[in-house]
Design an enzyme around this catalytic site. Sequence first.
Site, mmCIF file in Angstrom:
data_model
loop_
_atom_site.group_PDB
_atom_site.id
_atom_site.type_symbol
_atom_site.label_atom_id
_atom_site.label_comp_id
_atom_site.label_asym_id
_atom_site.label_seq_id
_atom_site.Cartn_x
_atom_site.Cartn_y
_atom_site.Cartn_z
ATOM 1 N N HIS A 79 34.664 46.972 48.350
ATOM 2 C CA HIS A 79 34.493 47.051 49.798
ATOM 3 C C HIS A 79 33.024 47.031 50.183
ATOM 4 C CE1 HIS A 79 38.716 49.015 50.412
ATOM 5 N NE2 HIS A 79 38.764 47.734 50.067
ATOM 6 N N SER B 263 40.725 42.681 51.274
ATOM 7 C CA SER B 263 39.858 43.673 51.918
ATOM 8 C C SER B 263 38.382 43.383 51.698
ATOM 9 C CB SER B 263 40.199 45.072 51.413
ATOM 10 O OG SER B 263 40.118 45.138 50.003
#
Length: 331
Positions: free
Chosen positions: A268, A218
């Site tokens: 992230h 991610s």
Amino acid sequence: PANSGEAEGDASAAQVPLLLCRSCSVRPDDVALVWRHALAQARRRCDGLVELGGDLMDLGGSAVARLTGLFGFDDRPSVAMSAGASTEPRSLLHVLLPGYFEDSMIVKLSLAECAVFGASLLLGSSHLLPTTCCLYTLGAAWAPAIAHGSLWRLVAPVFLHVSVPHLLSNLLFQLRFSFGVERQLGSQRFLLLYVLSGSFGNLISAAMDPHKLAVGASTSGLGMLGANLAITWRHWDDYTPEQRRWVAYAGAIFVAILLSAHTDLCGHAGGFVGGVCLMTLLAPRRCGVLEDGSRRLALATLLGGAAASSAALLALPDAGVVVSCPSLFLP
């Protein structure tokens, strides 16, 4: 009286065809009139539903086309498309994955991540979930180990996943936003962007939350989103107000995803910022992404973030602690 009731009923039937006469006796022609009216109403309602379904399909197709145009970069003049590109309608694959092309680097990376996940299941798993010891041995991000010199743990977590849903969601996300970026940069620069944005996100994550084991692609996937944003920002003046609203809606959705529970917010955010900065530095000048001032700012952001994170890792009191797993093949 019976006669007055029949007369009143006839008047009501003449005014409102759906109402039967109030008298006890019902004539056959009244029943036929009611059935004809009911069938006519049913036919009109069916026609209305068909028309509504067609409008909804047109609206859905328009929405898909707009989103594809926004994030696929197929219609931007800077995309490196061949002069004889086909103008035929795109398949469902090209709608779901804008800019898709065979032999792309992102497809190879995705296949590699699937292979690594399969290997982790063979080396040590329970109920189709790789064990913690297996993930650590294969290179999961662990701040004390990184501070001790295991810098390869900044790259390896991109190829590791904790479950099948975790793997599939990351693959779908990165495939959705990578093909346009790879067309812009070429395979080699794209690979550098993918690996470095993921590593930068893992470094930020390890520094901000050092006592967790982190894996997943991610960070690189958010790096691809950041790279898309860098190009979208450059072409912002080319978009209509309606297209700009679609960008705002999409941005709100992604912010909600970033802030959702059980996600690595720092990783992230680091991957996203890394993607924006690296796209700024790696994009060819023909893409018109950035001028020299923006490139200097992007480089300063990357170096400053890396330096601050490294200092935080080295300041950990247990920087010399290294976890040891006796065997990968755990029950």
